[in-house]
Enzyme design. Structure first.
Site, PDB file in Angstrom:
ATOM      1  N   ARG F  99       0.822  -1.226   0.000  1.00 17.82           N
ATOM      2  CA  ARG F  99       0.000   0.000   0.000  1.00 17.82           C
ATOM      3  C   ARG F  99       0.852   1.270   0.000  1.00 17.82           C
ATOM      4  NH1 ARG F  99      -3.808   0.036  -2.130  1.00 17.82           N
ATOM      5  NH2 ARG F  99      -3.071   1.934  -3.095  1.00 17.82           N
ATOM      6  N   LYS F 134       2.417  24.872  -4.097  1.00 16.81           N
ATOM      7  CA  LYS F 134       1.120  24.270  -3.740  1.00 16.81           C
ATOM      8  C   LYS F 134       1.237  22.743  -3.748  1.00 16.81           C
ATOM      9  CE  LYS F 134      -1.283  28.304  -5.479  1.00 16.81           C
ATOM     10  NZ  LYS F 134      -2.114  28.930  -6.545  1.00 16.81           N
ATOM     11  N   LYS F 166       5.151  38.798  -3.568  1.00 22.25           N
ATOM     12  CA  LYS F 166       3.826  38.477  -4.086  1.00 22.25           C
ATOM     13  C   LYS F 166       2.828  39.619  -3.877  1.00 22.25           C
ATOM     14  CE  LYS F 166       2.554  34.414  -4.306  1.00 22.25           C
ATOM     15  NZ  LYS F 166       2.019  33.030  -4.175  1.00 22.25           N
ATOM     16  N   GLU F 200       5.591  39.684  -8.428  1.00 19.73           N
ATOM     17  CA  GLU F 200       4.287  39.410  -9.029  1.00 19.73           C
ATOM     18  C   GLU F 200       3.628  40.732  -9.412  1.00 19.73           C
ATOM     19  OE1 GLU F 200       1.793  36.987  -6.548  1.00 19.73           O
ATOM     20  OE2 GLU F 200      -0.022  37.440  -7.697  1.00 19.73           O
ATOM     21  N   ASP F 221       0.263  37.867 -13.281  1.00 19.26           N
ATOM     22  CA  ASP F 221      -0.819  37.141 -12.605  1.00 19.26           C
ATOM     23  C   ASP F 221      -2.147  37.325 -13.317  1.00 19.26           C
ATOM     24  OD1 ASP F 221      -2.027  35.609 -10.582  1.00 19.26           O
ATOM     25  OD2 ASP F 221      -2.733  37.448  -9.626  1.00 19.26           O
TER      26      ASP F 221
END
Lengths: 282, 282, 282, 282, 282, 282
Positions: F99, F134, F166, F200, F221
């Site tokens: 597994r 992410k 950012k 950004e 962006d």
């Protein structure tokens, strides 16, 4: 006394995690996975080589296919140009491990070499060189081993394995009306039969009081050698005496000749410079 | 750039486990659990104080009832006798934490002070001081922070966050018929857009080749300052240049005047001696 | 001598991870998150209460909102029915922590109580009770603390902080032509000034040899009390003497009267039964 | 059911770190690094041998060159004098590992032997012996394995893998107006299909209520055997019944004859004494 | 059933170490240490919000001065634009923790939302949704909690807390002449009374055999719903039945109507996509 | 670029501890310790196989006697039915590791396959696919490796190895009167020469400002492709451009044709579904 293998392994793994982390991106990018290489660790200056088992453990941890040959015994006094270790195997592993191996071996050899310099000056006296707890956090076991390899003797390892009633303990007790004698007695009552009790003093008078109170070792802090000689005579073997405080290569001989049993030198571990060792690919 | 708190905490906990282990048997034996004390960390020599947040974390880890006051800003150049931190609270905690706090702060201050000495010599040039990976295993984050506090600039942190194709990589590639240009190209192809590629060279000719191959930084290894100046002129800004190799306080000015962008000094971290700081009970 | 807080915390966290793991599914299922409760830890049999700081740490680790009151001093001899700790706060935390708190406190109280039974029999002799390394792996620091709370004295903590040349060391050395005297000398030469050297012997003759070779403590293994008295007279204070080997509550008084300094009892830690303590909700 | 190897390794490494720490200073001082030895682990009293795989793992962790031979099967009932394991290899490793190997094997054999004594008394009844969560913190996996080796059956491992609504849960719920039926229903609704729900009761009436509410197992706490027999008849197989509470070797037969399915004995793990096993050098 | 706090803390610390490492160099470079900020976590799409206690723990771990407000209950079905959490405090901490908080909450909300979609289709049947062991390594406790929050039920947590004799176990046993009945009997004999035994079968005939052999749950692997209905009738309540194998949102209703007790869906944890949640500074 | 072995080992050990814990009770109960088996890992759907070294490490960690054969190269595009790995050895180890091996390999292959789908659409443009932060907490190193195996390029690894200013950094700075130019300058001043600075932006105007301020990479962006083309022309190579924000398989080609250097896709790691791979016993 040697060095426990699991101590070496834990430090080596920590060091490799710090330096390699998610991967040696240079080596993985430019060196093919199947490239083989041979390389020699070479002394760039004279000194006492120390850390060979650590160097060996570095490569074993990265890749067990790296073969390490150690032509020189740990603790040897070696000349510049001497090959102290040869490695052969996967080129990536050798390149990735180089820096950690050197960082550890250079530091350990630096400490061993500095210790040996001090020890050499004690010839003909009964004094022995001691280290202190002024070590690099995380590396104490390696550094105290390096002191031994350089011919020195270890003081207690840490706060847990020996009693040392220091100036600050005594100052605090004095402010609360507790004197040297009671301090020693408290210490002796609290610990078991395998633990020694040392007390730090600044005067011959206090050394005498400490010895009579039952201290097994007395640290003479920043005392002139002549005064130490008086302390040696006064204590007359009832306790061992340790000289401490800013002792250097130029002052140590006079200190030793005072008749003290031990001389502790913090600089061995807090200020030894790294010995220059390099890695040359063949 | 500052220092992540969890990095401090992990190192401090490791250091305390090493030094305290199963307990500070001296302090537990002679000092009552309810005794209170005040004490000052005092500079015993001039230098750049560094490590105050670490010192604070040491006492917070032992006993949150210890109150730490920091009258002097981290990174200040301070004179002997200056109180750089005051602690007040449970006497046992202060005595138990003293050595670890000093071991870390003395080392960090030693590095910051040595860095500041180098930086001071660069005045009027565009060169900046860089550290290396020749740091103490386990303490790299603290030591690179100390370099920043001393006015230096950090090179890559470790093998994972920057590409540096070194002499040994190139020697190995050369033995397999791979040259400098292909080495740089392999590196650039393998890494992402946030990673810089540096190459170590020993000649002006190779510096030029590396710059044309797209290296963003070139390390000039053990080159005389005059030759560095030639390299600076030849590369003409296509890549940044780093001087490296045995540079000392007496040679650094000449190196800087060659026009290189960076000068890296391994001794900052591998051979800085601890700065003398003491703890005086009030 | 007390108990370092970080030692308690590490053991408590380990124990809670083992018992709670991914969650106390019973309590989370049947008890509402906002329920409050009060409960008392109550002695179910007489004995020496030990482990109160550990019990406190268990609840602090689960939920800082649990309030713990300790009406009885650690180390008190208490009667059945006595409340040794009261807890008040979130019901879930109290229920989840109950078993770990009891497992630790019952074991520690069992050791302290058994130690106290032995100590009580030594009244009027100079002998002190020692523990051994026959402790529960992982809990040695707590168990040696419990011995102290019961009135006993700690022998060395582990292999790293005291030299004990045992029968098996000597057997092996003998097979290689190395005798008792050289064994003691090797030990004394290898260790620093803060480490004591003990040797295990089986005859009065060997005890004498060991004392003359400089052992600071001598373990008399499985010797009849009368023979121990001879050893005490022969060694005449040149070394401390420890009696060891299957000593029980019925034999200890005779052993103590032989004049030995210490009597070590492995059963204190390897075979003490848990003292019965319960948790009653109010 | 056997024992996962990584569980053994983690416990063994923890135990060795605790006992060896920075090094076995005695063995390193007196025994040469290249000395070889052979030794036998020998039963000093009769009992069930348990922990042989752990003993093997101890020496594998210290030095893979130690060869361990196991002439007797784990779980055998053995007579005094029987050799249960032979070790041969580097003398230092054997001496350094002796105590940890014995501490673990003696404890595990003590538990297995006590379990076997209880199991022997159940012959001809359907009752099986269960352990509890009254285990040594950190060693639960080894201790529950020892119970199995002694012929017992494991209850839930910890708080995370089985629901047991205990007296204290019920007391707290009752104080908030929640009864036994709702407690069982809450538990059954919260957990998945692989988790069993047990409830502790003190009366036959409550046993019946719990069975009807859907508990799959019911713990009869401190009930006289005669009353247990009534409960067995009343519940009539709708749930399994576990007897618990101060059951000893003298009372267990009567309990078993009441017809309960299980009898749990906390003393198996909280109060088993270590079985005497020794290490004899050849 | 809720979520143990120490489980959350361990995962959060691991995630922060991975993402922050030696420091958030952007935030430390551009945002002053004393800047304060407020920000909202906002749903960018509809779904079940899950992970609020984790989000809270992220900021508590970075800086206890960050204040987190949770206006919406964990597990609520929320519309796009809803503020599910507000944070206020040191700007650096909020910026540094944003990504880890989102990575965890988005994943958990994705799982809870997908689970809720499946659960909604079971209305009026007795079937319940089960998860599997097909979870993200390291995050199983969080993912199984998210399944519960979405209205699902947990299967066993791992290999240690429930017996599931799977196709591969049976294939291997069959090759050695061991059949289904003996497999079930071996399992039941080996485990204690708190562990359930499930068997995987592919035919109705095997389901019957398993039920008669005493399996408490039977997994029907990849069976058409009509055949499952036959199995339900044949087993007739002697064991619970679990449907498994590639069941999707379009097929689940028919499966549920076959009368099985449970339907397990691996995709809940191995293939749920992250729910879109954003952090907007105020 | 490959994958550091110690990274694999740490993740594999964590995953096995989570899934096996105190033991695989099913396998230990039904499969004899000496049973041997052979089994194949087989693709159940087409895709890019990734994770073979991880699968190998899983079995090496459980039992070194399991022999793993890898007939297919890591990163191959393979058809359903293909055997990607064969294992042979102790049956228990194969069943216990199945597994965890599948959980890791299926996830990694899912990411590699999704990445390859995106990469395939970029043919003939200069754009490259980037991953993001992410990722799954704890598995970032494996997931970023899977992106590389699928033909993608890695963005920075974490907060510590690249500067990305950012939207939220800029919003906060703007609220304090600090603009884009100063933000970039602060970042460049704080970091060393091996760290790149990305910013950004949401408009072409800001892209220009960022490029002039010295940003080495600019994230556009959520910009429409046409506007991106304007940005590409305006920046004119002074910085690299990265497109980001909800880009899917249907929109990526248009984005790539705008001329940007990089396109980042969070879904590669936060929402890739597991690729179906099975284990068939032979």
């Amino acid at each position: 006394m040697n060095l426990a293998l699991h101590v070496i392994k834990e430090i080596v793994e920590m060091a490799l995690r710090e330096d390699i982390g998610t991967g040696d991106i240079t080596t993985m990018a430019v060196i093919p996975a199947n490239a083989e290489a041979s390389a020699n660790f070479v002394m760039r200056e004279p000194g006492v080589i120390c850390g060979l088992p650590v160097l060996q453990a570095v490569f074993a941890a990265i890749d067990p296919h790296v073969h390490v040959i150690l032509p020189i015994a740990e603790g040897s006094h070696v000349a510049p140009g001497t090959v102290v270790a040869s490695v052969r195997g996967p080129a990536r592993a050798i390149l990735t491990g180089e820096r950690v191996a050197l960082n550890l071996a250079q530091r350990m050899s630096g400490i061993a070499s500095m210790t040996a310099s001090y020890v050499a000056l004690l010839h003909g006296t009964k004094a022995r060189i001691l280290d202190t707890r002024k070590t690099t956090p995380g590396l104490r076991a390696l550094e105290k081993y390096a002191v031994r390899i350089g011919g020195g003797t270890n003081h207690r390892f840490a706060l847990y394995d020996g009693v040392m009633v220091k100036d600050n303990h005594l100052a605090l007790l004095a402010a609360n009306g507790v004197g040297l004698v009671e301090a020693v007695q408290r210490a002796k009552a609290a610990v078991g039969p395998m633990v020694r009790v040392e007390v730090e003093v600044e005067t011959v008078a206090d050394a005498l009081i400490a010895a009579e109170a039952g201290a097994t070792m007395i640290l003479l802090d920043n005392m002139p050698p002549a005064e130490m000689a008086v302390a040696v005579a006064a204590v007359a073997g009832r306790a061992e005496l340790e000289a401490s405080g800013g002792i250097t290569l130029s002052t140590i001989r006079a200190v030793a000749e005072s008749g003290v049993n031990y001389i502790s030198v913090g600089a061995l571990t807090h200020s030894a410079r790294a010995l220059d060792i390099g890695l040359d690919f063949v």
